[in-house]
Design a protein around this motif. Structure first.
Motif, PDB file in Angstrom:
ATOM      1  N   THR A 194       0.834  -1.204   0.000  1.00 26.01           N
ATOM      2  CA  THR A 194       0.000   0.000   0.000  1.00 26.01           C
ATOM      3  C   THR A 194       0.868   1.253   0.000  1.00 26.01           C
ATOM      4  O   THR A 194       2.008   1.225   0.448  1.00 26.01           O
ATOM      5  CB  THR A 194      -0.933   0.041   1.231  1.00 26.01           C
ATOM      6  OG1 THR A 194      -1.774   1.201   1.172  1.00 26.01           O
ATOM      7  CG2 THR A 194      -0.148   0.121   2.528  1.00 26.01           C
TER       8      THR A 194
ATOM      9  N   ASP B  20     -15.186   2.594  -1.914  1.00 22.54           N
ATOM     10  CA  ASP B  20     -15.281   1.190  -1.541  1.00 22.54           C
ATOM     11  C   ASP B  20     -14.256   0.899  -0.440  1.00 22.54           C
ATOM     12  O   ASP B  20     -13.057   0.876  -0.692  1.00 22.54           O
ATOM     13  CB  ASP B  20     -15.014   0.307  -2.763  1.00 22.54           C
ATOM     14  CG  ASP B  20     -15.252  -1.167  -2.471  1.00 22.54           C
ATOM     15  OD1 ASP B  20     -15.441  -1.523  -1.291  1.00 22.54           O
ATOM     16  OD2 ASP B  20     -15.229  -1.969  -3.417  1.00 22.54           O
TER      17      ASP B  20
ATOM     18  N   ILE C 215      -6.692   7.436  -4.721  1.00 20.90           N
ATOM     19  CA  ILE C 215      -7.320   6.108  -4.810  1.00 20.90           C
ATOM     20  C   ILE C 215      -7.269   5.571  -6.241  1.00 20.90           C
ATOM     21  O   ILE C 215      -6.850   4.428  -6.482  1.00 20.90           O
ATOM     22  CB  ILE C 215      -8.774   6.170  -4.303  1.00 20.90           C
ATOM     23  CG1 ILE C 215      -8.802   6.455  -2.791  1.00 20.90           C
ATOM     24  CG2 ILE C 215      -9.511   4.862  -4.611  1.00 20.90           C
ATOM     25  CD1 ILE C 215     -10.180   6.738  -2.236  1.00 20.90           C
TER      26      ILE C 215
ATOM     27  N   LYS D 271      -5.026   2.220  -7.493  1.00 18.63           N
ATOM     28  CA  LYS D 271      -5.773   1.038  -7.941  1.00 18.63           C
ATOM     29  C   LYS D 271      -5.313   0.595  -9.325  1.00 18.63           C
ATOM     30  O   LYS D 271      -5.123  -0.594  -9.586  1.00 18.63           O
ATOM     31  CB  LYS D 271      -7.271   1.344  -7.947  1.00 18.63           C
ATOM     32  CG  LYS D 271      -7.946   1.244  -6.589  1.00 18.63           C
ATOM     33  CD  LYS D 271      -9.450   1.405  -6.739  1.00 18.63           C
ATOM     34  CE  LYS D 271     -10.163   1.212  -5.431  1.00 18.63           C
ATOM     35  NZ  LYS D 271     -11.633   1.359  -5.569  1.00 18.63           N
TER      36      LYS D 271
ATOM     37  N   LYS E 113      -2.699  -1.110  -3.158  1.00 14.19           N
ATOM     38  CA  LYS E 113      -3.812  -0.692  -2.306  1.00 14.19           C
ATOM     39  C   LYS E 113      -3.640   0.772  -1.884  1.00 14.19           C
ATOM     40  O   LYS E 113      -2.604   1.133  -1.328  1.00 14.19           O
ATOM     41  CB  LYS E 113      -3.881  -1.565  -1.052  1.00 14.19           C
ATOM     42  CG  LYS E 113      -4.797  -2.763  -1.151  1.00 14.19           C
ATOM     43  CD  LYS E 113      -5.044  -3.354   0.234  1.00 14.19           C
ATOM     44  CE  LYS E 113      -6.259  -4.250   0.219  1.00 14.19           C
ATOM     45  NZ  LYS E 113      -6.623  -4.699   1.577  1.00 14.19           N
TER      46      LYS E 113
ATOM     47  N   THR F  30     -12.476  -3.407   5.971  1.00 18.88           N
ATOM     48  CA  THR F  30     -11.355  -2.516   5.686  1.00 18.88           C
ATOM     49  C   THR F  30     -10.114  -2.990   6.440  1.00 18.88           C
ATOM     50  O   THR F  30     -10.213  -3.452   7.583  1.00 18.88           O
ATOM     51  CB  THR F  30     -11.676  -1.078   6.123  1.00 18.88           C
ATOM     52  OG1 THR F  30     -12.901  -0.675   5.516  1.00 18.88           O
ATOM     53  CG2 THR F  30     -10.574  -0.115   5.711  1.00 18.88           C
TER      54      THR F  30
ATOM     55  N   GLU G  87     -13.511  -1.796   1.109  1.00 17.88           N
ATOM     56  CA  GLU G  87     -12.800  -3.073   1.036  1.00 17.88           C
ATOM     57  C   GLU G  87     -11.440  -2.935   0.375  1.00 17.88           C
ATOM     58  O   GLU G  87     -10.557  -3.770   0.582  1.00 17.88           O
ATOM     59  CB  GLU G  87     -13.640  -4.099   0.268  1.00 17.88           C
ATOM     60  CG  GLU G  87     -14.882  -4.559   1.012  1.00 17.88           C
ATOM     61  CD  GLU G  87     -15.585  -5.695   0.295  1.00 17.88           C
ATOM     62  OE1 GLU G  87     -14.895  -6.476  -0.378  1.00 17.88           O
ATOM     63  OE2 GLU G  87     -16.814  -5.785   0.393  1.00 17.88           O
ATOM     64  N   ASP G  88     -11.260  -1.901  -0.432  1.00 19.52           N
ATOM     65  CA  ASP G  88     -10.010  -1.730  -1.179  1.00 19.52           C
ATOM     66  C   ASP G  88      -8.986  -0.856  -0.451  1.00 19.52           C
ATOM     67  O   ASP G  88      -7.933  -0.540  -1.011  1.00 19.52           O
ATOM     68  CB  ASP G  88     -10.300  -1.096  -2.543  1.00 19.52           C
ATOM     69  CG  ASP G  88     -11.144  -2.006  -3.430  1.00 19.52           C
ATOM     70  OD1 ASP G  88     -11.017  -3.230  -3.281  1.00 19.52           O
ATOM     71  OD2 ASP G  88     -11.925  -1.490  -4.239  1.00 19.52           O
ATOM     72  N   LEU G  89      -9.286  -0.437   0.782  1.00 20.44           N
ATOM     73  CA  LEU G  89      -8.450   0.558   1.455  1.00 20.44           C
ATOM     74  C   LEU G  89      -7.627  -0.017   2.607  1.00 20.44           C
ATOM     75  O   LEU G  89      -7.973  -1.047   3.187  1.00 20.44           O
ATOM     76  CB  LEU G  89      -9.327   1.677   2.031  1.00 20.44           C
ATOM     77  CG  LEU G  89     -10.142   2.534   1.069  1.00 20.44           C
ATOM     78  CD1 LEU G  89     -10.892   3.602   1.850  1.00 20.44           C
ATOM     79  CD2 LEU G  89      -9.254   3.170   0.002  1.00 20.44           C
TER      80      LEU G  89
END
Length: 293
Positions: A153, A207, A177, A181, A186, A241, A209-211
């Protein structure tokens, strides 16, 4: 309970203490030497740490170059290295700082970074300029990591996150973001205002879930804004998350057992990060937490 990531943090390597600057000044100078710091990170890995969280600076890039290759560890980058840029800005002024970043981007020969930068200047497009900066920083980390190791990330430093949230600079959040992506990394945010950040991201229909979000969690409520119970309730509301708890020891005011017991009451946490300034401390800390959180 979800599996958790145990990370070693880099604050001691920059002379940072969230409790006392006097404590930071007293730390041994050799801890800020990349070669010595790399030995502390290695000791952390050997005793249970799954990865390394770091601000992108010459110090931490030097550490990355000295770490073992193909270890399967996770690397959590934070940008910008606020201290470095504040010092440069103080010395050269804002114009000098911008010139420095522009020259470093050109010298990196990173085509995406240069392309975004040129387009941003010509079109006066701030998102393009920001993406140029992101591309530059990502390329620095990838170069230091080498083949076989990937960036998990890239998180915005808390100072930038808080500014973007409080001033509603939505293009900055969205550009961060979107770019990451597309790069297969991430997107993340470091914050000491967890509730405000989550509320703003909800308003932007992001979203979760992607963080990755890194924020303080500890038994004393140290640095948990606006207060402990609200942060805990917000964490429960975003269970998918990857939330990484920092300041779990409240800058030394909480013992290892107390910290572990508190973290165990928060099954939604995705991991914890702990900074350490000595090899012996790394061995004790990560051996204690390894497999126990």
């Amino acid at each position: 309970m979800r599996s958790r990531t145990l990370l070693v943090g880099d604050n001691p390597f920059h002379g940072v203490s969230h409790y006392s600057q006097e404590r930071a000044r007293k730390r041994e100078a050799k801890v800020q030497d990349p070669a010595w710091a790399a030995e502390i990170v290695k000791a952390s890995f050997e005793n249970g740490a799954d990865g390394f969280m770091f601000s992108v600076s010459e110090t931490t890039l030097g550490i990355l170059k000295r770490l073992p290759k193909n270890t399967g560890r996770k690397y959590y980058a934070i940008i910008p290295a606020a201290g470095d840029y504040v010092r440069l800005s103080s010395k050269e002024g804002t114009t000098g700082l911008l010139k420095y970043v522009a020259m470093q981007t050109l010298r990196s020969r990173n085509i995406p970074a240069i392309s975004h930068g040129v387009r941003g200047v010509i079109q006066r497009d701030l998102p393009s300029l920001f993406k140029a900066y992101l591309a530059y920083e990502v390329s620095r980390v990838k170069s230091a990591l080498g083949c076989g190791r990937a960036i998990h990330t890239v998180m915005l430093h808390e100072l930038v996150t808080e500014m973007a949230v409080s001033l509603k600079i939505d293009w900055l959040i969205q550009s961060h973001i979107d770019y990451l992506k597309k790069a297969g990394i991430k997107p993340g945010f470091e914050t000491r205002n967890f509730v405000s950040l989550v509320n703003r991201l909800r308003e932007l229909n992001v979203d979760f879930e992607d963080l990755v979000i890194t924020t303080p969690f500890n038994r004393l409520g140290f640095q948990m804004n606006p207060e402990k119970s609200t942060c805990e309730n917000t964490l429960k509301a975003i269970p998918d998350t990857e939330v990484i708890a920092m300041s779990v020891l409240a800058s030394g005011r909480i013992g290892l057992s107390e910290a572990r017991d508190y973290v165990r009451t928060l099954p939604e946490l995705g991991g914890i990060v702990i900074g350490t300034s000595r090899k012996e401390q790394a061995q004790e800390t990560f051996k204690f937490f390894g497999g126990a959180v």
